[in-house]
Design an enzyme around this catalytic site. Structure first.
Site, PDB file in Angstrom:
ATOM      1  N   ASP A 279     -42.397  16.589   3.672  1.00  0.00           N
ATOM      2  CA  ASP A 279     -43.729  16.869   3.131  1.00  0.00           C
ATOM      3  C   ASP A 279     -43.600  16.815   1.693  1.00  0.00           C
ATOM      4  O   ASP A 279     -42.657  17.036   1.044  1.00  0.00           O
ATOM      5  CB  ASP A 279     -44.122  18.267   3.386  1.00  0.00           C
ATOM      6  CG  ASP A 279     -44.973  18.505   4.715  1.00  0.00           C
ATOM      7  OD1 ASP A 279     -45.298  17.190   5.505  1.00  0.00           O
ATOM      8  OD2 ASP A 279     -45.244  19.445   5.400  1.00  0.00           O
TER       9      ASP A 279
ATOM     10  N   LYS B 144     -46.356  10.476   0.904  1.00  0.00           N
ATOM     11  CA  LYS B 144     -47.298  10.487  -0.438  1.00  0.00           C
ATOM     12  C   LYS B 144     -48.990  10.530  -0.211  1.00  0.00           C
ATOM     13  O   LYS B 144     -49.156  10.241   0.830  1.00  0.00           O
ATOM     14  CB  LYS B 144     -46.674   9.426  -1.042  1.00  0.00           C
ATOM     15  CG  LYS B 144     -45.405   9.763  -1.892  1.00  0.00           C
ATOM     16  CD  LYS B 144     -45.483  10.595  -2.919  1.00  0.00           C
ATOM     17  CE  LYS B 144     -44.144  10.864  -3.394  1.00  0.00           C
ATOM     18  NZ  LYS B 144     -44.216  11.916  -4.350  1.00  0.00           N
TER      19      LYS B 144
ATOM     20  N   GLU C 217     -44.392  18.286  -1.532  1.00  0.00           N
ATOM     21  CA  GLU C 217     -44.194  19.932  -1.969  1.00  0.00           C
ATOM     22  C   GLU C 217     -45.579  20.428  -2.312  1.00  0.00           C
ATOM     23  O   GLU C 217     -45.582  21.680  -2.378  1.00  0.00           O
ATOM     24  CB  GLU C 217     -43.246  20.174  -3.036  1.00  0.00           C
ATOM     25  CG  GLU C 217     -43.427  19.627  -4.460  1.00  0.00           C
ATOM     26  CD  GLU C 217     -43.389  18.243  -4.582  1.00  0.00           C
ATOM     27  OE1 GLU C 217     -42.819  17.587  -3.955  1.00  0.00           O
ATOM     28  OE2 GLU C 217     -43.735  17.708  -5.843  1.00  0.00           O
TER      29      GLU C 217
ATOM     30  N   LYS D 182     -32.927  41.054 -19.204  1.00  0.00           N
ATOM     31  CA  LYS D 182     -33.158  41.168 -20.685  1.00  0.00           C
ATOM     32  C   LYS D 182     -32.591  40.208 -21.431  1.00  0.00           C
ATOM     33  O   LYS D 182     -33.218  39.658 -22.293  1.00  0.00           O
ATOM     34  CB  LYS D 182     -32.962  42.487 -20.914  1.00  0.00           C
ATOM     35  CG  LYS D 182     -33.881  42.995 -22.298  1.00  0.00           C
ATOM     36  CD  LYS D 182     -33.789  44.624 -22.396  1.00  0.00           C
ATOM     37  CE  LYS D 182     -33.021  44.773 -23.612  1.00  0.00           C
ATOM     38  NZ  LYS D 182     -32.651  46.172 -23.972  1.00  0.00           N
TER      39      LYS D 182
ATOM     40  N   HIS E  69     -36.675  22.612  -2.619  1.00  0.00           N
ATOM     41  CA  HIS E  69     -37.389  21.598  -3.536  1.00  0.00           C
ATOM     42  C   HIS E  69     -37.287  22.508  -4.794  1.00  0.00           C
ATOM     43  O   HIS E  69     -37.322  23.347  -4.877  1.00  0.00           O
ATOM     44  CB  HIS E  69     -38.744  21.499  -3.223  1.00  0.00           C
ATOM     45  CG  HIS E  69     -39.455  20.369  -4.041  1.00  0.00           C
ATOM     46  ND1 HIS E  69     -39.864  20.400  -5.428  1.00  0.00           N
ATOM     47  CD2 HIS E  69     -39.703  18.914  -3.722  1.00  0.00           C
ATOM     48  CE1 HIS E  69     -40.151  19.163  -5.676  1.00  0.00           C
ATOM     49  NE2 HIS E  69     -40.235  18.382  -4.779  1.00  0.00           N
TER      50      HIS E  69
ATOM     51  N   GLY F 183     -40.340   8.641  -2.362  1.00  0.00           N
ATOM     52  CA  GLY F 183     -41.486   8.716  -1.947  1.00  0.00           C
ATOM     53  C   GLY F 183     -42.115   7.261  -2.447  1.00  0.00           C
ATOM     54  O   GLY F 183     -42.232   6.493  -1.705  1.00  0.00           O
ATOM     55  N   GLY F 184     -42.315   7.179  -3.598  1.00  0.00           N
ATOM     56  CA  GLY F 184     -43.007   5.964  -4.248  1.00  0.00           C
ATOM     57  C   GLY F 184     -42.237   4.722  -3.773  1.00  0.00           C
ATOM     58  O   GLY F 184     -42.555   3.526  -3.480  1.00  0.00           O
TER      59      GLY F 184
HETATM   60  C1  1AE Z   1     -37.134  15.956  -7.712  1.00  0.00           C
HETATM   61  C2  1AE Z   1     -38.206  15.997  -6.703  1.00  0.00           C
HETATM   62  C3  1AE Z   1     -38.768  14.841  -6.046  1.00  0.00           C
HETATM   63  C4  1AE Z   1     -39.683  14.660  -5.161  1.00  0.00           C
HETATM   64  O1  1AE Z   1     -40.074  15.553  -4.462  1.00  0.00           O
HETATM   65  C5  1AE Z   1     -40.845  13.549  -5.044  1.00  0.00           C
HETATM   66  O2  1AE Z   1     -42.051  13.718  -4.716  1.00  0.00           O
HETATM   67  C6  1AE Z   1     -40.495  12.470  -5.591  1.00  0.00           C
HETATM   68  O3  1AE Z   1     -41.327  11.462  -5.383  1.00  0.00           O
HETATM   69  P1  1AE Z   1     -41.149   9.838  -5.871  1.00  0.00           P
HETATM   70  O4  1AE Z   1     -39.885   9.447  -5.000  1.00  0.00           O
HETATM   71  O5  1AE Z   1     -40.534  10.043  -7.220  1.00  0.00           O
HETATM   72  O6  1AE Z   1     -42.155   9.297  -5.372  1.00  0.00           O
END
Ligand code: 1AE
Length: 410
Positions: free
Chosen positions: A173, A146, A175, A97, A263, A358-359
């Site tokens: 993967d 991605k 998320e 609370k 994540h 990822g990118g």
């Molecule tokens: C903070 C989590 C980052 C993540 O899960 C993710 O997909 C990042 O992708 P990029 O590296 O920004 O393309």
């Protein structure tokens, strides 16, 4: 006061006029026995062991705060007697609370030794993940799938293979990949692990694939076991949408014998405000570790989703420090990471870090395999004490990455 048998919580409370001592007493009493002064003496004696205690009240007058606002850091000790040995009980006691009652943020928790002893924590931790990979002498590199939605198994396999051929240690993967007809869990695991074996023939490297563990809470355990049965050697888990208890249950399950990467999805609803929520080092550091994550992802100070550096390093410390009985957890500063940021990441985090992108892998001008190679080369350059620019002269993948994203020095 004897501190044994008490778990402490520290809050930052903003108020222009409040008597913070009174506020602290109100919390200590209100979140434990409810009322105190009105109780008859016999009831007081009975209730005393359940009564919260004010440990400290540090008032910061407006002249001494960055925002120019009056606030106080208040620590309350809660008797362990009041709650069961699970994280929902602790969190509801200390910030149930109360989380809705004014401008108050939960900064830290210091659970008692006895409370902590109920949590085995990470099965592998940073050291165990290194052992699984056989990599002990350098930071790890992780690549993120991605553009996975709408891909069939062949498309995913090819994407996995390209990432793995780049020499990354870990692949996770996205998320947002949930159970779907094109790439259902067990089939996805099988094709990806098959691609991992194919890449191994070229790279000679071991690799962990963190497949996204999804579905409704009561089915998680079954889904995890099915994934492992199909060959999964890691699980990605959106901890905050399920709650820390779900992670704790999965991590403590002896049949779930693969590392779990936590994540931080949803964390932005909880930590960024100075006035509300749960501080990032507690949310993404200490609680993830107690609950049993082997790796914890969080925004970095450098990329596309930014967390202030001081806060970021406090998350790192909470994951790696020797102040908890649970094994240290790999910090994974993430989001918008590219090879040109590797010197900063390694400078701030040291060798026990996972460089995650990822990118920054898939966006490499020569594709994902070259993207992974560029990251590995950037890590090697820093470990050799060479500037990325100098190292890139003989490493074309790194050179192209630098041409694409540049190098950040601060
Ligand atoms: C903070 C989590 C980052 C993540 O899960 C993710 O997909 C990042 O992708 P990029 O590296 O920004 O393309």
């Amino acid at each position: 006061m004897n501190q044994n048998g008490y778990s402490k919580a520290t809050y930052r409370l903003y108020d222009d006029t409040a008597d913070f001592q009174q506020k602290a007493l109100g919390i200590a009493v209100g979140l434990t026995v409810g009322s105190w002064t009105e109780l008859p003496e016999t009831a007081k004696r009975q209730m005393e062991k359940h009564l919260g205690q004010v440990v400290s009240v540090d008032v910061h007058e407006p002249d001494n705060t960055a925002s120019g606002e009056r606030c106080a850091d208040i620590t309350i000790a809660y008797p362990d007697l009041n709650f069961s040995r699970d994280l929902p009980a602790l969190l509801v006691t200390v910030f149930g609370k109360l989380s809705m009652d004014g401008r108050i943020k939960l900064l830290d928790l210091q659970p008692s030794e006895e409370f902590l002893s109920a949590f085995p924590g990470p099965k592998f931790g940073a050291a165990g993940v290194r052992d699984l990979l056989g990599v002990h002498d350098r930071p790890l590199v992780m690549s993120i799938f991605k553009s996975v939605i709408g891909y069939d198994l062949d498309g995913l396999r090819e994407q996995f293979l390209q990432q793995a051929l780049g020499g990354v240690d870990l692949i996770k993967d996205d998320e947002i990949l949930f159970e779907n007809p094109l790439s259902p869990l067990e089939k996805r695991v099988k094709v990806c692990m098959d691609a991992a074996r194919e890449a191994h023939d070229t790279t000679g490297q071991k690799l962990i694939y963190f497949t996204n563990l999804t579905g409704s809470t009561f089915k998680l355990r079954d889904h995890a076991k099915r994934a492992i049965e199909a060959g999964a050697n890691g699980l990605l888990f959106n901890v905050l949408s399920y709650g820390f208890d779900a992670l704790a249950e999965l991590a403590a399950d002896p049949d779930i014998r693969v590392p779990i990467a936590a994540h931080p999805a949803m964390a932005g609803a909880l930590y960024p405000s100075p006035y509300h929520g749960i501080a990032a080092p507690l949310l993404l550091g200490k609680l993830m570790r107690i609950a049993g994550a082997d790796l914890s992802l969080f925004p970095s100070p450098y990329g596309s989703v930014v967390m202030p550096k001081e806060e970021n390093l406090a998350v790192r410390d909470a994951l790696l420090s020797d102040k908890l009985p649970q094994a240290p957890v790999f910090p994974v500063p993430s989001a918008g990471i590219h090879p040109g940021l590797v010197p900063l990441i390694l400078r701030d985090f040291g060798p026990d870090v996972v460089v995650n992108a990822g990118g920054g892998v898939h966006g490499h001008p020569n594709g994902a395999a070259a993207g992974g190679q560029a990251f590995r080369q950037a890590v090697d350059a820093v470990r050799n004490g060479t500037s990325l620019e100098a190292y890139a002269e003989n490493h074309p993948e790194l050179r192209s990455a630098i041409e694409r994203w540049g190098v950040r020095t601060s």
